[in-house]
Scaffold this motif. Structure first.
Motif, short mmCIF file in Angstrom:
data_model
loop_
_atom_site.label_atom_id
_atom_site.label_comp_id
_atom_site.label_asym_id
_atom_site.label_seq_id
_atom_site.Cartn_x
_atom_site.Cartn_y
_atom_site.Cartn_z
N ASN A 198 -3.10 4.14 5.62
CA ASN A 198 -4.50 4.57 5.61
C ASN A 198 -4.94 5.13 6.96
O ASN A 198 -5.86 5.94 7.03
CB ASN A 198 -5.44 3.47 5.08
CG ASN A 198 -5.37 2.18 5.83
OD1 ASN A 198 -4.86 2.09 6.94
ND2 ASN A 198 -5.91 1.12 5.21
N GLY A 201 -1.65 -0.69 4.32
CA GLY A 201 -3.10 -0.72 4.18
C GLY A 201 -3.79 -1.79 4.97
O GLY A 201 -5.02 -1.87 4.97
N ALA A 219 -2.35 3.42 -1.48
CA ALA A 219 -3.53 3.59 -0.63
C ALA A 219 -4.10 5.00 -0.73
O ALA A 219 -5.26 5.23 -0.39
CB ALA A 219 -3.18 3.28 0.82
N SER A 229 0.82 -1.21 0.00
CA SER A 229 0.00 0.00 0.00
C SER A 229 0.85 1.26 0.00
O SER A 229 0.40 2.31 -0.45
CB SER A 229 -0.91 0.00 1.23
OG SER A 229 -1.78 -1.11 1.21
N ALA A 261 -3.61 -2.92 -0.82
CA ALA A 261 -4.03 -1.86 -1.73
C ALA A 261 -4.68 -2.42 -2.99
O ALA A 261 -5.67 -1.89 -3.49
CB ALA A 261 -2.85 -0.97 -2.10
#
Length: 303
Positions: free
Chosen positions: A162, A138, A40, A10, A83
């Protein structure tokens, strides 16, 4: 023989080339390159990876393959985690990569990622029972293990990147933002029935964010190099230090792991929530993780 693994995460797309000794069942890294991609951050309102995000993935993978062409290694495996896995257009992303880069992408499920992370982390970490976590950009995989075998696992759809995007407004989080990350992760951990009431004074940590946290703690508290244990008390002290005026802490992160200056503290807050949940006071930071687990099990077929 040489084997290359490209990990599409990610936060980054990383390629590691290993020298493999099949007789001794040992591997040695001979090349490691990370290219930041931040996938992400390119997810649209429908949960799809945007055209720009797909282009970033293709360019990053293509760049790694170009670097690989300078080595004698002709065996490369590409896998993707949260991701790509969580993107509603996952199949389109993989098809685009295969069409433009000429390599298939193996998309790991959350369960597969957890199991392979444990497979890699347990190599060289002499811990028999406890809890392992793999903190990615992520997602976070949590594995309960007994006698060095995984018995329960879960993949949480939150990671250092995230969590940063969801809760942090600047580079370093404020105390309120640190608490928001903790509360987010606590709520998710509370839904894991097999984690409730579990006591594990020691955690095994996997992933770039926790490795960066351990490096930062070593620098900040003046510990000698080579240490791979992070005290939870020191982790909490670093989180409190984000509230201090000035940029000293940010400069310390830039000195040890500049690409993670924005994600290391949300990641640490997430780990703190897990440590609280199981009563851990120490974290053993594993050198190996999902890439090595993938190499051992999927590429080499080692048990």
């Amino acid at each position: 023989m040489e084997r290359a693994v490209i990990d599409v995460g990610s936060n980054s797309v990383r390629m590691v080339i290993y020298e493999v000794d099949a007789k001794r069942h040992t591997v040695q890294e001979i090349y490691d390159n990370k290219e930041s991609a931040g996938l992400a951050g390119f997810v649209d309102a429908d949960g799809a990876l945007s055209d720009q995000g797909i282009r970033r993935a293709v360019d990053a993978i293509g760049g790694q393959l170009q670097r690989l062409s300078h080595f004698s290694c002709d065996n490369v495996s590409v896998f993707a985690t949260a991701a790509v896995r969580n993107a509603t257009n996952c199949a389109q992303v993989c098809a685009c990569v295969e069409r433009e880069c000429g390599v298939p992408v193996d998309v790991l499920s959350g369960t597969e990622e957890a199991e392979l992370s444990f497979r890699g982390a347990s190599h060289g970490v002499p811990v028999q029972d406890g809890v392992m976590f793999d903190l990615g950009g992520g997602s976070t995989e949590v594995v309960r293990f007994e006698r060095r075998r995984p018995v329960r696992s879960v993949s949480l759809p939150v990671g250092s990147l995230n969590l940063y995007l969801a809760h942090v407004g600047a580079i370093l989080p404020t105390p309120d933002e640190v608490n928001a990350v903790r509360d987010d992760v606590r709520g998710r951990l509370a839904c894991i029935d097999w984690l409730a009431g579990m006591e594990s004074p020691l955690l095994v940590g996997v992933g770039g964010a926790i490795r960066a946290a351990e490096k930062l703690a070593r620098r900040h508290f003046g510990k000698p190099g080579g240490c791979n244990v992070l005290d939870v008390a020191n982790l909490r002290a670093l989180l409190r230090a984000t509230a201090l005026p000035g940029n000293k802490l940010a400069h310390e992160v830039l000195a040890v792991e500049p690409s993670r200056v924005h994600t290391v503290f949300p990641g640490m807050a997430a780990v703190d929530a897990l440590a609280q949940a199981v009563g851990a006071d120490r974290i053993v930071v594993a050198h190996h993780g999902v890439r090595e687990g993938y190499l051992f099990q999927r590429v080499l077929g080692w048990e």
